[in-house]
Each structure stands twice: as C-alpha cells, then as structure tokens.
Design a protein around this motif. Structure first.
Motif, short mmCIF file in Angstrom:
data_model
loop_
_atom_site.label_atom_id
_atom_site.label_comp_id
_atom_site.label_asym_id
_atom_site.label_seq_id
_atom_site.Cartn_x
_atom_site.Cartn_y
_atom_site.Cartn_z
N GLN A 74 0.83 -1.20 0.00
CA GLN A 74 0.00 0.00 0.00
C GLN A 74 0.87 1.26 0.00
N ALA A 75 1.97 1.22 0.76
CA ALA A 75 2.88 2.37 0.78
C ALA A 75 3.50 2.58 -0.59
N VAL A 76 3.92 1.49 -1.24
CA VAL A 76 4.48 1.60 -2.59
C VAL A 76 3.43 2.12 -3.55
N ASN A 77 2.20 1.63 -3.42
CA ASN A 77 1.11 2.06 -4.29
C ASN A 77 0.86 3.56 -4.15
N ILE A 78 0.83 4.07 -2.93
CA ILE A 78 0.62 5.50 -2.70
C ILE A 78 1.75 6.30 -3.33
N SER A 79 2.97 5.82 -3.13
CA SER A 79 4.12 6.50 -3.72
C SER A 79 4.02 6.54 -5.25
N LEU A 80 3.61 5.44 -5.84
CA LEU A 80 3.48 5.39 -7.30
C LEU A 80 2.33 6.27 -7.79
N MET A 81 1.25 6.36 -7.00
CA MET A 81 0.14 7.23 -7.39
C MET A 81 0.59 8.69 -7.38
N VAL A 82 1.36 9.08 -6.36
CA VAL A 82 1.87 10.45 -6.29
C VAL A 82 2.78 10.72 -7.48
N GLU A 83 3.67 9.78 -7.76
CA GLU A 83 4.59 9.94 -8.89
C GLU A 83 3.82 10.03 -10.20
N ASN A 84 2.76 9.22 -10.35
CA ASN A 84 1.94 9.24 -11.56
C ASN A 84 1.29 10.61 -11.74
N LYS A 85 0.74 11.18 -10.66
CA LYS A 85 0.11 12.51 -10.75
C LYS A 85 1.14 13.56 -11.15
N GLU A 86 2.34 13.46 -10.57
CA GLU A 86 3.40 14.41 -10.92
C GLU A 86 3.77 14.29 -12.40
N LEU A 87 3.86 13.07 -12.88
CA LEU A 87 4.21 12.87 -14.30
C LEU A 87 3.09 13.34 -15.21
N GLN A 88 1.85 13.13 -14.80
CA GLN A 88 0.73 13.62 -15.60
C GLN A 88 0.74 15.14 -15.66
N ALA A 89 1.07 15.76 -14.55
CA ALA A 89 1.16 17.23 -14.52
C ALA A 89 2.28 17.69 -15.46
N LYS A 90 3.41 16.99 -15.46
CA LYS A 90 4.51 17.35 -16.37
C LYS A 90 4.10 17.17 -17.82
N ILE A 91 3.39 16.09 -18.10
CA ILE A 91 2.94 15.86 -19.48
C ILE A 91 2.00 16.98 -19.91
N THR A 92 1.09 17.35 -19.04
CA THR A 92 0.17 18.44 -19.35
C THR A 92 0.94 19.73 -19.61
N GLU A 93 1.93 20.01 -18.75
CA GLU A 93 2.74 21.22 -18.93
C GLU A 93 3.52 21.16 -20.24
N LEU A 94 4.12 20.02 -20.55
CA LEU A 94 4.89 19.89 -21.79
C LEU A 94 3.98 19.99 -23.01
N ASN A 95 2.79 19.42 -22.94
CA ASN A 95 1.84 19.54 -24.05
C ASN A 95 1.43 20.99 -24.23
N SER A 96 1.23 21.70 -23.13
CA SER A 96 0.88 23.10 -23.20
C SER A 96 2.00 23.91 -23.84
N ARG A 97 3.24 23.64 -23.42
CA ARG A 97 4.39 24.36 -23.99
C ARG A 97 4.55 24.02 -25.47
N LEU A 98 4.31 22.76 -25.80
CA LEU A 98 4.43 22.34 -27.21
C LEU A 98 3.38 23.04 -28.07
N SER A 99 2.17 23.15 -27.55
CA SER A 99 1.12 23.80 -28.33
C SER A 99 1.41 25.29 -28.50
N LYS A 100 2.02 25.95 -27.51
CA LYS A 100 2.41 27.34 -27.62
C LYS A 100 3.54 27.51 -28.64
N PHE A 101 4.41 26.54 -28.62
CA PHE A 101 5.57 26.62 -29.54
C PHE A 101 5.14 26.42 -30.97
N ASP A 102 4.12 25.57 -31.21
CA ASP A 102 3.62 25.33 -32.55
C ASP A 102 2.87 26.55 -33.07
N ASN A 103 2.30 27.35 -32.24
CA ASN A 103 1.53 28.51 -32.65
C ASN A 103 2.45 29.61 -32.97
#
Length: 103
Positions: A74-103
């Motif tokens: 359960q501790a490992v699962n919580i840690s992985l869930m936090v890491e997953n949210k952080e990576l999703q946030a990074k992906i969202t940020e990178l997608n946002s930056r990529l879309s700005k760069f394409d415009n």
C-alpha cells in the motif's frame, strides 16, 4: 443337611470358587479395558488439540506476515500514485508548452 454336605464337598466348592473368581476377573478386566480405551482416547484428543494449536499458530504467523506485506505494498502504491500525478502534470505542462511553440 445333605445340601450342606454337597456344598462343602471340595470339588463342588472349588468349582464354585473358580466360577466366582472367573466372573470377578472378567468384570475387572472389562472395566480396566474401558479405562485404557478412555486414556488412549484422551491422549489422542490432546495430541489432536496440540496439532490444531500448532496449525492455528502457523496460520496466524502467515496472516501477520501477509498483513505486513499488504502495508508495504500500500505504501508503494501511494508512492506510485503520487509519482503518476506528478508525471501527468509534467505531461500536461509539456503539451501546453508544445502547443504554444507550434503557434
């Protein structure tokens, strides 16, 4: 009086004593066998109870081990869930930056 003489006849008296002794011996042996059977049954019951206690203790130990493993997972699962949210946030940020760069 003839009856008393017949009873006191050594052969008849010996046979009567032997018969009475045989009956007493039979009854004593019968009761002794019952006690022996009860004692054996009691020993078998105690052995079974002992084995069941040992099995229950083994099961408790295994359950405790599995509970500890669940806590760790359960501790490992919580840690992985936090890491997953952080990576999703990074992906969202990178997608946002990529879309700005394409415009």
């Amino acid at each position: 009086m003839d009856f008393l003489l017949k009873i006191l006849d050594p052969a008849i008296f010996g046979a009567a004593v032997a018969l009475i002794t045989s009956v007493i011996t039979y009854l004593a042996t019968k009761n002794s066998n019952k006690n022996t059977d009860r004692m054996q049954l009691s020993k078998d019951q105690y052995q079974l109870i002992s084995e069941l206690r040992l099995m229950m203790q083994e099961q408790r130990d295994e359950i405790d081990s599995l509970k500890e493993e669940i806590k760790q997972l359960q501790a490992v699962n919580i840690s992985l869930m936090v890491e997953n949210k952080e990576l999703q946030a990074k992906i969202t940020e990178l997608n946002s930056r990529l879309s700005k760069f394409d415009n």
